[in-house]
Scaffold this active site. Structure first.
Site, short mmCIF file in Angstrom:
data_model
loop_
_atom_site.label_atom_id
_atom_site.label_comp_id
_atom_site.label_asym_id
_atom_site.label_seq_id
_atom_site.Cartn_x
_atom_site.Cartn_y
_atom_site.Cartn_z
N SER A 1 -8.48 17.86 -0.14
CA SER A 1 -9.78 18.54 -0.18
C SER A 1 -10.64 18.33 1.07
CB SER A 1 -10.57 18.10 -1.41
OG SER A 1 -10.02 18.70 -2.57
N LYS B 1 -11.72 21.43 2.72
CA LYS B 1 -12.92 22.16 2.29
C LYS B 1 -14.01 22.11 3.36
CE LYS B 1 -12.43 21.80 -2.77
NZ LYS B 1 -11.20 21.07 -3.03
N SER C 1 -15.78 18.45 -5.58
CA SER C 1 -14.57 19.02 -4.99
C SER C 1 -14.00 20.12 -5.88
CB SER C 1 -13.52 17.93 -4.73
OG SER C 1 -12.71 18.24 -3.64
#
Length: 388
Positions: free
Chosen positions: A91, A94, A149
């Site tokens: 993640s 991101k 997340s």
């Protein structure tokens, strides 16, 4: 005519300065009009650190497959292990999603979520709790991305951005425009997907670019927030334990935040930013092998400690100065809950970047324009015949 065009360009820069639009928030390639390229990967793998007087020894117990310690203001990499090794990012990818899509939508605009928005959320994904038929502000969705997340929130925002595949392609283009050449985007949320990789270098580039944006700085430094549900609101907490101080970790002194991640293939990953004694450092850690509880946070904290002891001593081993036109200078996150769209000091300090850096940037660009004008006048004069 050429001189008039240059004059108009200089006038446009003056308008940008007058309106308060920060060149600090514009990637260097956008200013230069040409793609940035990172320095070539080092010829040797393994740990690299400046061999300079008074540089402390690196901390013991570093087990990550790759890591980097970077001065966020200058872009100087102070130490690293396998800086350009391509690994699954989880993640932490991101951050690139946010750099790509966050500037496009007003924080207070509302999205009513459809079934199509949530189509394709991977099994076992981290979720913030977005539901079909629910209405969410863009700010709600970004808090879901940064704090929990939430892959569900990423899917909704990607749908708003033209779709999953289009967003992946745009993220790939953004990575290259920032000089991040180790990254291949397959799934915008960082979900384990064959062929999806990044590096400690590239993830640091994305975080640096993100921190130069006021909204990114605010979201990534938020420890707790309210998130809407069908029955009201629920309190969500940031899963970055250096920021929240949860899960057996102590909140890191001077922490700004940024992003953590975990998948089966990637292991634990983390980009952490902190500010102390006038310096902002970024540490990226990818896939520690120690097996310790909170290993990724402990290794990141020890590298931050080393970085703050070394920042005025170590010679850089690499540089990413072309990744962002003006380096971030946000302040550490206040140890409070941040839920108000206009609350919290970190994003205000990021928004104030233009006041500290834009003058020097505009003066430098103005000087370049003036030099070009002067050179053209001299060339024109040289072509004119001499008058006796």
């Amino acid at each position: 005519m050429a001189i008039d065009a240059l004059s108009r360009k200089a006038g446009a820069l003056a308008v940008i300065a007058a309106t308060g639009l920060s060149l600090a928030f514009i990637p260097a390639p956008a200013l230069a009009g040409t793609p940035a390229h990172r320095p070539p990967a080092p010829a040797t793998a393994g740990v690299q650190v400046a061999d300079a007087p008074d540089v402390p020894k690196l901390p013991d117990g570093l087990s990550a497959l790759s890591w980097a310690v970077t001065d966020a203001e200058s872009g100087s990499v102070l130490a690293a292990k396998d800086l350009h090794r391509r690994l699954p990012p989880a993640s932490t990818l991101k951050t690139l999603f946010a750099v790509t899509a966050l500037p496009k939508f007003a924080a207070d605009s509302v999205r009513q979520v459809s079934a199509a928005d949530l189509e394709g959320v991977g099994a076992g994904s981290s979720l913030v709790g977005v539901t079909e038929g629910g209405s969410y502000t863009v700010a709600d969705l970004w808090r879901g991305v940064f704090l929990r997340s939430g892959n569900d929130a990423v899917h909704v925002l990607a749908s708003m951005n033209g779709g999953w595949d289009a967003t992946a392609r745009e993220m790939q283009q953004k990575a290259r425009s920032l000089g991040a050449e180790d990254t291949t985007v397959q799934s915008p949320d960082g979900y384990d997907t064959p062929g999806q990789v990044s590096s400690a270098y590239d993830l640091t580039v994305f975080a640096r670019a993100g921190l130069a944006n006021a909204d990114f700085a605010r979201y990534c430094s938020t420890a707790q927030a309210d998130f809407p549900t069908a029955s009201g609101v629920t309190r969500i907490e940031n899963t970055n334990r250096l920021l929240s101080g949860a899960g057996g970790m102590t909140r890191y002194p001077g922490i700004i935040g940024v992003k953590n991640g975990y998948t089966t293939n990637a292991g634990n990953t983390l980009i952490a930013a902190a500010r102390r004694d006038g310096h902002t450092l970024l540490v990226t850690v990818m896939n520690p092998q120690s097996g310790q509880a909170n290993g990724v946070y402990k290794e990141a904290a020890s590298l931050l400690d080393w970085g703050f002891e070394s920042v005025d001593k170590a010679e850089p081993i690499s540089s990413m100065t072309r990744a962002v036109a003006q380096s971030p200078q946000v302040q550490p996150a206040a140890h409070t809950t941040q839920t108000d769209e206009r609350g919290g000091s970190p994003w205000r300090d990021a928004l104030a970047l233009w006041a500290g850096g834009i003058g020097a940037t505009v003066l430098a660009m103005g000087a370049a324009v003036a030099w070009r004008l002067h050179a053209r006048r001299r060339a024109a004069a040289a072509r004119r015949p001499e008058v006796p």
